[in-house]
Scaffold this active site. Structure first.
Site, PDB file in Angstrom:
ATOM      1  N   TYR A 243      60.753  81.514   6.383  1.00  0.00           N
ATOM      2  CA  TYR A 243      60.111  81.075   5.147  1.00  0.00           C
ATOM      3  C   TYR A 243      61.099  80.138   4.483  1.00  0.00           C
ATOM      4  O   TYR A 243      62.264  80.506   4.292  1.00  0.00           O
ATOM      5  CB  TYR A 243      59.857  82.258   4.210  1.00  0.00           C
ATOM      6  CG  TYR A 243      58.586  83.031   4.501  1.00  0.00           C
ATOM      7  CD1 TYR A 243      57.355  82.389   4.556  1.00  0.00           C
ATOM      8  CD2 TYR A 243      58.614  84.410   4.691  1.00  0.00           C
ATOM      9  CE1 TYR A 243      56.191  83.102   4.798  1.00  0.00           C
ATOM     10  CE2 TYR A 243      57.452  85.130   4.932  1.00  0.00           C
ATOM     11  CZ  TYR A 243      56.249  84.461   4.988  1.00  0.00           C
ATOM     12  OH  TYR A 243      55.092  85.168   5.231  1.00  0.00           O
ATOM     13  N   ASP A 271      51.701  78.435   6.549  1.00  0.00           N
ATOM     14  CA  ASP A 271      50.387  78.785   5.993  1.00  0.00           C
ATOM     15  C   ASP A 271      50.499  79.636   4.747  1.00  0.00           C
ATOM     16  O   ASP A 271      49.544  80.278   4.329  1.00  0.00           O
ATOM     17  CB  ASP A 271      49.538  79.521   7.049  1.00  0.00           C
ATOM     18  CG  ASP A 271      50.218  80.794   7.560  1.00  0.00           C
ATOM     19  OD1 ASP A 271      51.232  81.197   6.981  1.00  0.00           O
ATOM     20  OD2 ASP A 271      49.721  81.362   8.554  1.00  0.00           O
ATOM     21  N   HIS A 360      47.697  83.874   9.959  1.00  0.00           N
ATOM     22  CA  HIS A 360      48.582  84.875   9.372  1.00  0.00           C
ATOM     23  C   HIS A 360      47.935  86.266   9.426  1.00  0.00           C
ATOM     24  O   HIS A 360      48.031  87.054   8.490  1.00  0.00           O
ATOM     25  CB  HIS A 360      48.884  84.490   7.919  1.00  0.00           C
ATOM     26  CG  HIS A 360      50.233  84.903   7.414  1.00  0.00           C
ATOM     27  ND1 HIS A 360      51.225  84.002   7.146  1.00  0.00           N
ATOM     28  CD2 HIS A 360      50.754  86.116   7.097  1.00  0.00           C
ATOM     29  CE1 HIS A 360      52.290  84.635   6.669  1.00  0.00           C
ATOM     30  NE2 HIS A 360      52.031  85.926   6.640  1.00  0.00           N
TER      31      HIS A 360
HETATM   32  C1  FNR Z   1      52.568  89.457   8.922  1.00  0.00           C
HETATM   33  N1  FNR Z   1      52.716  88.133   9.321  1.00  0.00           N
HETATM   34  C2  FNR Z   1      53.799  87.418   8.895  1.00  0.00           C
HETATM   35  N2  FNR Z   1      53.960  86.128   9.284  1.00  0.00           N
HETATM   36  C3  FNR Z   1      55.016  85.420   8.877  1.00  0.00           C
HETATM   37  O1  FNR Z   1      55.132  84.265   9.255  1.00  0.00           O
HETATM   38  N3  FNR Z   1      55.954  85.977   8.059  1.00  0.00           N
HETATM   39  C4  FNR Z   1      55.870  87.266   7.626  1.00  0.00           C
HETATM   40  O2  FNR Z   1      56.724  87.752   6.890  1.00  0.00           O
HETATM   41  C5  FNR Z   1      54.747  88.012   8.048  1.00  0.00           C
HETATM   42  N4  FNR Z   1      54.600  89.290   7.629  1.00  0.00           N
HETATM   43  C6  FNR Z   1      53.533  90.031   8.063  1.00  0.00           C
HETATM   44  C7  FNR Z   1      53.424  91.345   7.666  1.00  0.00           C
HETATM   45  C8  FNR Z   1      52.374  92.111   8.130  1.00  0.00           C
HETATM   46  C9  FNR Z   1      52.269  93.536   7.710  1.00  0.00           C
HETATM   47  C10 FNR Z   1      51.409  91.546   9.003  1.00  0.00           C
HETATM   48  C11 FNR Z   1      50.274  92.366   9.536  1.00  0.00           C
HETATM   49  C12 FNR Z   1      51.513  90.239   9.394  1.00  0.00           C
HETATM   50  C13 FNR Z   1      51.732  87.511  10.254  1.00  0.00           C
HETATM   51  C14 FNR Z   1      52.113  87.786  11.697  1.00  0.00           C
HETATM   52  O3  FNR Z   1      53.260  87.085  12.078  1.00  0.00           O
HETATM   53  C15 FNR Z   1      50.982  87.366  12.639  1.00  0.00           C
HETATM   54  O4  FNR Z   1      50.619  86.049  12.368  1.00  0.00           O
HETATM   55  C16 FNR Z   1      49.756  88.275  12.522  1.00  0.00           C
HETATM   56  O5  FNR Z   1      50.161  89.605  12.296  1.00  0.00           O
HETATM   57  C17 FNR Z   1      48.922  88.218  13.776  1.00  0.00           C
HETATM   58  O6  FNR Z   1      47.766  88.961  13.615  1.00  0.00           O
HETATM   59  P1  FNR Z   1      47.577  90.458  14.153  1.00  0.00           P
HETATM   60  O7  FNR Z   1      48.214  90.548  15.520  1.00  0.00           O
HETATM   61  O8  FNR Z   1      48.257  91.347  13.161  1.00  0.00           O
HETATM   62  O9  FNR Z   1      46.109  90.610  14.182  1.00  0.00           O
END
Ligand code: FNR
Length: 510
Positions: A243, A271, A360
């Protein structure tokens, strides 16, 4: 060290301000007036532990030696005299559930046959706060549901009479960089691993090695970067998610730490200029979570974990910053969260090594399309670009991947690999490191079976000719009812419902 009792603490460390700026950690009382200003999650998230024994709440999301490392001897008030301490004087562990309840909800690991089984167990074993944070999607959770159901609109066209005695699911997720993985799948970055398990991201790093897949370390981890890196096996490849901080200097330092530590690739999340409204999370009013890595501003504590940990993200990040980002390190750079052909093509033209098509996990813009649908749009656009080749620019997808067949569909449509998020957290919550290892094994076995039945013994054999995607962009089509996924949605519980009464029971007689 002198002994201090509650009455003395109340008198001397709470008299001048509304909030008593002390907390006890592992029996030692600290004055946290100064630390509150330095706390990475902002001072408000400290409130739950102020004036109380904060040990359980702290170790739930932080390493045990955190206090000794971040608080100075000058901030030690004394040893806590435990006389007269009541349960109200102890801040609660936000991740806790009663142990017997957890055990009861947990069938033996061998009974976990698919990714949904882990989800069902996690729902029972996670605290309400952790479940709310992990499982929630943005707004009406349209994209969250769509991510999974979109895969069901891709149909398979198998070829027969192919020798499939030996099927090879292995591949290089990032060719020339990552080494070989058990299958074209990596563990995506998800924040706050300790809400699932006390070992947090460290367990994920270890499991990734044991299962032979790559883990993308999250910026908002609950273990420190050093702790995650320390448990890598020799030669283990990890990626990092980034980030971008509004304080660009902090981002520069962080990226350079990653590069020095041998992280193989950088995935910049694009995103999330503002974090989505995840109402299941917000309803929990969760205030206790903390994250370690980058310092944030003071935060609104009534908006769930999401807002509490994310206030530092720079909404000003734009294409003009790409050159600066690439100049920070020699790590290959990817954009995570691209959602259309135009942006994928721009990323290619501007010199990125690839993109992650992702919404995301349905947690950002609701009604944004699934990654698998975007993939069908992105691949033809990239193939039309002069100089494009699959080796030069990698397209990953994440969101809703729950079966080996989903991995197959994505690879056949042109993805280099897929990312999984929630299933890993759920497996971690129920079973720790062995849970994640089993989850990956299950997905690999499913993929192997799909490849055998499809007549594609090598991943390179899978192509557009094996998938029928014409319904993908048609969002109204008959799909089978999804019992497994539907049972995880949680509507608002009104007071009446919580009290177990039906509306009719109360009003009908008035
Ligand atoms: C995320 N994701 C996410 N992405 C990212 O770029 N930075 C982050 O800190 C987080 N944190 C995060 C927390 C939680 C609890 C979830 C469920 C997801 C998104 C993650 O990298 C990914 O894009 C999605 O989780 C993919 O979808 P599925 O496999 O959960 O359906």
């Amino acid at each position: 060290m002198r002994s201090v009792a509650l009455p003395e603490l109340r008198q001397h460390h709470g008299a001048q301000t509304a909030l008593p700026w002390w907390t006890a950690l592992d029996g030692v009382v600290y004055d946290v007036t100064g630390f509150a200003k330095r706390h990475p999650g902002g001072e408000r998230v400290l409130r739950d532990v102020c004036g109380r024994d904060g040990t359980a709440a702290m170790v739930a999301v932080h390493p045990r030696d955190m206090a000794a490392r971040v608080l100075s001897p000058a901030e030690v008030v004394g040893r806590l005299d435990a006389t007269g301490i009541t349960p109200e004087d102890v801040a609660k562990d936000p991740t806790a559930r009663a142990a017997p309840e957890r055990e009861e909800a947990r069938p033996p690991l061998e009974q976990m046959l698919n990714a949904f089984d882990f989800e069902a167990v996690a729902r029972e074993t996670l605290s309400a706060e952790a479940w709310g944070y992990y499982s929630s999607g943005a707004d009406d959770e349209i994209s969250l549901r769509e991510n999974h159901t979109a895969f069901q609109r891709v149909w398979l066209k198998p070829r027969v009479m192919v020798n499939v005695r030996a099927v090879d699911t292995t591949c290089e997720v990032l060719p020339g960089v990552s080494g070989r993985s058990a299958l074209p799948l990596y563990i995506s970055a998800t924040a706050m691993g300790k809400l699932a398990h006390p070992d947090g991201e460290q367990a994920i790093v270890r499991a990734a090695h044991a299962a032979n897949v790559v883990y993308m370390l999250p910026t908002l981890s609950s273990c420190t970067l050093e702790e995650m890196l320390a448990v890598r096996a020799p030669g283990q490849a990890v990626f990092s998610q980034l980030y971008v901080n509004a304080d660009r200097e902090r981002t520069r330092e962080y990226v350079q730490r990653l590069e020095r530590a041998g992280v193989r690739a950088l995935f910049v999340t694009v995103d999330a200029p503002q974090l989505g409204r995840r109402e299941k999370d917000m309803r929990n009013n969760f205030t206790s979570a903390k994250s370690d890595v980058q310092r944030g501003e003071d935060v609104r504590r009534d908006e769930g974990v999401t807002r509490a940990i994310s206030s530092f993200i720079d909404p000003g990040l734009c294409w003009d910053d790409l050159g600066w980002l690439m100049g920070l390190s020699r790590m290959p750079l990817f954009l995570k969260g691209v959602q259309c052909a135009e942006d994928a093509v721009l990323a290619f033209r501007r010199g990125c090594r690839g993109v992650v098509l992702s919404n995301h996990g349905g947690r950002q813009l609701d009604a944004s399309r699934s990654a698998i649908e975007c993939l069908a749009e992105v691949m033809p656009a990239l193939r039309a670009e002069p100089g494009y080749s699959r080796d030069r620019f990698h397209v990953y997808v994440d969101g809703g991947v729950r079966r080996g067949a989903d991995v197959f569909k994505a690879v056949a449509m042109g993805a280099t690999a897929v990312g999984v998020g929630r299933p890993v957290l759920y497996a971690l919550a129920g079973y720790g490191q062995p849970g994640i290892e089993r989850l990956v094994r299950v997905l690999r076995d499913e993929l192997e079976m799909t490849m055998r039945l499809m007549g594609t013994p090598r991943l390179a054999d899978a192509s557009d000719a094996h998938v029928i995607t014409r319904d993908l962009a048609t969002h109204v089509t008959p799909t089978p009812r999804d019992f497994l996924a539907e049972t995880t949605y949680e509507p608002l519980q009104t007071q009446t419902q919580r009290a177990g009464r039906k509306r009719g029971d109360v009003r009908g007689r008035l």
